[in-house]
Enzyme design. Sequence first.
Site, mmCIF file in Angstrom:
data_model
loop_
_atom_site.group_PDB
_atom_site.id
_atom_site.type_symbol
_atom_site.label_atom_id
_atom_site.label_comp_id
_atom_site.label_asym_id
_atom_site.label_seq_id
_atom_site.Cartn_x
_atom_site.Cartn_y
_atom_site.Cartn_z
ATOM 1 N N ASP A 14 6.712 39.903 13.486
ATOM 2 C CA ASP A 14 5.681 39.513 14.470
ATOM 3 C C ASP A 14 6.207 39.187 15.877
ATOM 4 O O ASP A 14 5.827 38.160 16.451
ATOM 5 C CB ASP A 14 4.887 38.313 13.935
ATOM 6 C CG ASP A 14 4.177 38.607 12.623
ATOM 7 O OD1 ASP A 14 4.373 39.705 12.074
ATOM 8 O OD2 ASP A 14 3.434 37.742 12.135
ATOM 9 N N CYS A 56 5.314 32.751 9.497
ATOM 10 C CA CYS A 56 5.432 34.075 8.877
ATOM 11 C C CYS A 56 6.859 34.424 8.461
ATOM 12 O O CYS A 56 7.054 35.128 7.464
ATOM 13 C CB CYS A 56 4.841 35.134 9.798
ATOM 14 S SG CYS A 56 3.039 34.992 9.903
ATOM 15 N N LYS A 65 -0.361 43.472 8.954
ATOM 16 C CA LYS A 65 -0.893 42.425 8.062
ATOM 17 C C LYS A 65 -1.894 41.563 8.808
ATOM 18 O O LYS A 65 -1.980 41.623 10.035
ATOM 19 C CB LYS A 65 0.252 41.577 7.495
ATOM 20 C CG LYS A 65 1.016 40.831 8.561
ATOM 21 C CD LYS A 65 2.269 40.202 7.984
ATOM 22 C CE LYS A 65 3.013 39.410 9.033
ATOM 23 N NZ LYS A 65 2.270 38.309 9.631
#
Length: 196
Positions: free
Chosen positions: A18, A142, A103
């Site tokens: 990310d 994450c 995601k």
Amino acid sequence: MAGQHEKLQKGDGLLLVDVQRDFCAGGKLAVEGADEIVPLLNSWIEAAAAKGIPVYASRDWHPLRHPSFQPQGGKWPPHCIADSDGARFHPGLRLPEWLAITKGVRFDQDQYSVFDQTGFAVQLLRDGVKRLWVGGLALDVCVFASVMDGLQAGFAMQLIRQATRPVSRKDGDEALRMMARAGAVIIDHSQGVEQK
Ligand code: VGL
């Protein structure tokens, strides 16, 4: 940059979690110091590319009114809306050939981990990857979820400590302890293995 790149070997993969504009300076959910990790990540990407090691980059890719957003009763300000500027990778990230893991697309729940209902473990098996080197954002959210799931799925997980930043310093420290306890190797980029 001198460091641990030389340890990259066949059977390894590089996972960037990310590294998106919304998690960096000026973004909707900016993580302190996020931009500082980009040059280090680039050096790992370059080393991986030179050795033919696969590079995976995940991205949060939320629908409007995702359940993790505060107006919907979730924890976070709206961020990484699919296809928006904020969902793009940091503009300084130099990604040559990479596989995207998308995601956070579900309407019914969030997915912090790159392994959560993405099929990523299957792709790693296909690619012959047994060990993942990990960096990205955010350490306590994450990155943490991904490292823990990766261990659970039977992969060796190596977190590059300088290549990640937490949303909360305290939670980041706790995440590091829990990952190490669960069997992740925390790598100090400049000095070698820091904790086991
Ligand atoms: C993340 C907060 C909310 C992350 C995702 O990528 O770590 N953090 N959604």
